[in-house]
Design a protein around this motif. Sequence first.
Motif, mmCIF file in Angstrom:
data_model
loop_
_atom_site.group_PDB
_atom_site.id
_atom_site.type_symbol
_atom_site.label_atom_id
_atom_site.label_comp_id
_atom_site.label_asym_id
_atom_site.label_seq_id
_atom_site.Cartn_x
_atom_site.Cartn_y
_atom_site.Cartn_z
ATOM 1 N N ASP A 1 -23.584 88.641 -40.128
ATOM 2 C CA ASP A 1 -22.771 89.850 -40.015
ATOM 3 C C ASP A 1 -23.528 90.817 -39.117
ATOM 4 O O ASP A 1 -24.402 91.546 -39.567
ATOM 5 C CB ASP A 1 -22.534 90.473 -41.397
ATOM 6 N N ALA A 2 -23.209 90.803 -37.853
ATOM 7 C CA ALA A 2 -23.865 91.665 -36.872
ATOM 8 C C ALA A 2 -22.857 92.655 -36.316
ATOM 9 O O ALA A 2 -22.758 92.880 -35.115
ATOM 10 C CB ALA A 2 -24.465 90.809 -35.755
ATOM 11 N N SER A 3 -22.126 93.268 -37.230
ATOM 12 C CA SER A 3 -21.024 94.128 -36.819
ATOM 13 C C SER A 3 -21.452 95.492 -36.300
ATOM 14 O O SER A 3 -20.644 96.206 -35.720
ATOM 15 C CB SER A 3 -20.042 94.292 -37.982
ATOM 16 N N ASN A 4 -22.713 95.864 -36.509
ATOM 17 C CA ASN A 4 -23.180 97.133 -35.962
ATOM 18 C C ASN A 4 -24.678 97.047 -35.643
ATOM 19 O O ASN A 4 -25.348 96.073 -35.991
ATOM 20 C CB ASN A 4 -22.872 98.297 -36.910
ATOM 21 N N GLN B 1 -25.807 91.152 -26.096
ATOM 22 C CA GLN B 1 -25.903 89.718 -26.083
ATOM 23 C C GLN B 1 -26.520 89.206 -27.383
ATOM 24 O O GLN B 1 -26.100 88.179 -27.902
ATOM 25 C CB GLN B 1 -26.737 89.259 -24.895
ATOM 26 N N LEU B 2 -27.510 89.928 -27.887
ATOM 27 C CA LEU B 2 -28.143 89.525 -29.140
ATOM 28 C C LEU B 2 -27.134 89.595 -30.285
ATOM 29 O O LEU B 2 -27.070 88.701 -31.126
ATOM 30 C CB LEU B 2 -29.353 90.414 -29.431
ATOM 31 N N GLN B 3 -26.327 90.638 -30.291
ATOM 32 C CA GLN B 3 -25.313 90.792 -31.323
ATOM 33 C C GLN B 3 -24.340 89.612 -31.283
ATOM 34 O O GLN B 3 -24.005 89.045 -32.322
ATOM 35 C CB GLN B 3 -24.567 92.109 -31.122
ATOM 36 N N ASP B 4 -23.923 89.228 -30.100
ATOM 37 C CA ASP B 4 -23.008 88.087 -29.958
ATOM 38 C C ASP B 4 -23.658 86.798 -30.447
ATOM 39 O O ASP B 4 -23.009 85.975 -31.102
ATOM 40 C CB ASP B 4 -22.561 87.928 -28.503
ATOM 41 N N ALA B 5 -24.941 86.619 -30.138
ATOM 42 C CA ALA B 5 -25.653 85.408 -30.577
ATOM 43 C C ALA B 5 -25.714 85.347 -32.099
ATOM 44 O O ALA B 5 -25.474 84.285 -32.692
ATOM 45 C CB ALA B 5 -27.051 85.387 -29.987
ATOM 46 N N TYR B 6 -26.024 86.466 -32.745
ATOM 47 C CA TYR B 6 -26.085 86.485 -34.200
ATOM 48 C C TYR B 6 -24.708 86.226 -34.814
ATOM 49 O O TYR B 6 -24.588 85.519 -35.814
ATOM 50 C CB TYR B 6 -26.637 87.810 -34.714
ATOM 51 N N LYS B 7 -23.694 86.776 -34.240
ATOM 52 C CA LYS B 7 -22.337 86.534 -34.740
ATOM 53 C C LYS B 7 -21.981 85.056 -34.635
ATOM 54 O O LYS B 7 -21.383 84.491 -35.544
ATOM 55 C CB LYS B 7 -21.320 87.378 -33.969
ATOM 56 N N GLU B 8 -22.370 84.435 -33.518
ATOM 57 C CA GLU B 8 -22.109 83.011 -33.328
ATOM 58 C C GLU B 8 -22.814 82.166 -34.382
ATOM 59 O O GLU B 8 -22.324 81.111 -34.784
ATOM 60 C CB GLU B 8 -22.566 82.567 -31.938
ATOM 61 N N LEU B 9 -23.979 82.632 -34.819
ATOM 62 C CA LEU B 9 -24.738 81.918 -35.850
ATOM 63 C C LEU B 9 -24.234 82.205 -37.257
ATOM 64 O O LEU B 9 -24.746 81.660 -38.225
ATOM 65 C CB LEU B 9 -26.226 82.288 -35.751
ATOM 66 N N GLY B 10 -23.236 83.073 -37.373
ATOM 67 C CA GLY B 10 -22.633 83.340 -38.669
ATOM 68 C C GLY B 10 -23.173 84.564 -39.388
ATOM 69 O O GLY B 10 -22.828 84.798 -40.544
ATOM 70 N N ALA C 1 -30.453 95.159 -36.156
ATOM 71 C CA ALA C 1 -31.858 95.538 -36.313
ATOM 72 C C ALA C 1 -32.447 94.920 -37.573
ATOM 73 O O ALA C 1 -33.594 94.454 -37.572
ATOM 74 C CB ALA C 1 -31.988 97.054 -36.349
ATOM 75 N N SER C 2 -31.678 94.886 -38.645
ATOM 76 C CA SER C 2 -32.141 94.290 -39.899
ATOM 77 C C SER C 2 -32.397 92.791 -39.736
ATOM 78 O O SER C 2 -33.405 92.267 -40.219
ATOM 79 C CB SER C 2 -31.108 94.528 -40.999
ATOM 80 N N ILE C 3 -31.495 92.105 -39.046
ATOM 81 C CA ILE C 3 -31.678 90.673 -38.796
ATOM 82 C C ILE C 3 -32.945 90.446 -37.973
ATOM 83 O O ILE C 3 -33.729 89.541 -38.271
ATOM 84 C CB ILE C 3 -30.440 90.079 -38.079
ATOM 85 N N CYS C 4 -33.164 91.277 -36.972
ATOM 86 C CA CYS C 4 -34.371 91.156 -36.133
ATOM 87 C C CYS C 4 -35.630 91.356 -36.964
ATOM 88 O O CYS C 4 -36.604 90.611 -36.817
ATOM 89 C CB CYS C 4 -34.337 92.174 -34.996
ATOM 90 N N ARG C 5 -35.635 92.360 -37.849
ATOM 91 C CA ARG C 5 -36.805 92.598 -38.699
ATOM 92 C C ARG C 5 -37.059 91.415 -39.615
ATOM 93 O O ARG C 5 -38.206 91.005 -39.815
ATOM 94 C CB ARG C 5 -36.624 93.879 -39.516
ATOM 95 N N ASN C 6 -36.007 90.862 -40.182
ATOM 96 C CA ASN C 6 -36.170 89.696 -41.052
ATOM 97 C C ASN C 6 -36.742 88.512 -40.281
ATOM 98 O O ASN C 6 -37.616 87.798 -40.777
ATOM 99 C CB ASN C 6 -34.840 89.303 -41.690
ATOM 100 N N TYR C 7 -36.261 88.307 -39.075
ATOM 101 C CA TYR C 7 -36.762 87.212 -38.241
ATOM 102 C C TYR C 7 -38.236 87.437 -37.910
ATOM 103 O O TYR C 7 -39.049 86.522 -38.003
ATOM 104 C CB TYR C 7 -35.936 87.080 -36.968
#
Length: 69
Positions: free
Chosen positions: A12-15, A1-10, A20-26
């Motif tokens: 690149d959450a393809s893997n 679900q988190l992956q889908d949410a990030y993709k919706e926000l634009g 995990a990198s997006i989560c660390r940045n956040y």
Amino acid sequence: QLQDAYKELGFDASNQGKVASICRNYDSSSEIWANLMAAETVGGDALGYVTKYLPNSYEAMLKILKGVQ
């Protein structure tokens, strides 16, 4: 679900690694924001460190706060 949410926000959450990198940045951004706000509120040494080591972030935070009504 988190992956889908990030993709919706634009993002690149393809893997899993990219998610995990997006989560660390956040998480890092949230922690920096908290430290900036605490330094602004408390002042003293904390504000001195923030203005010395994070001057651009501090100025950006002040601009954001001025826009809040």
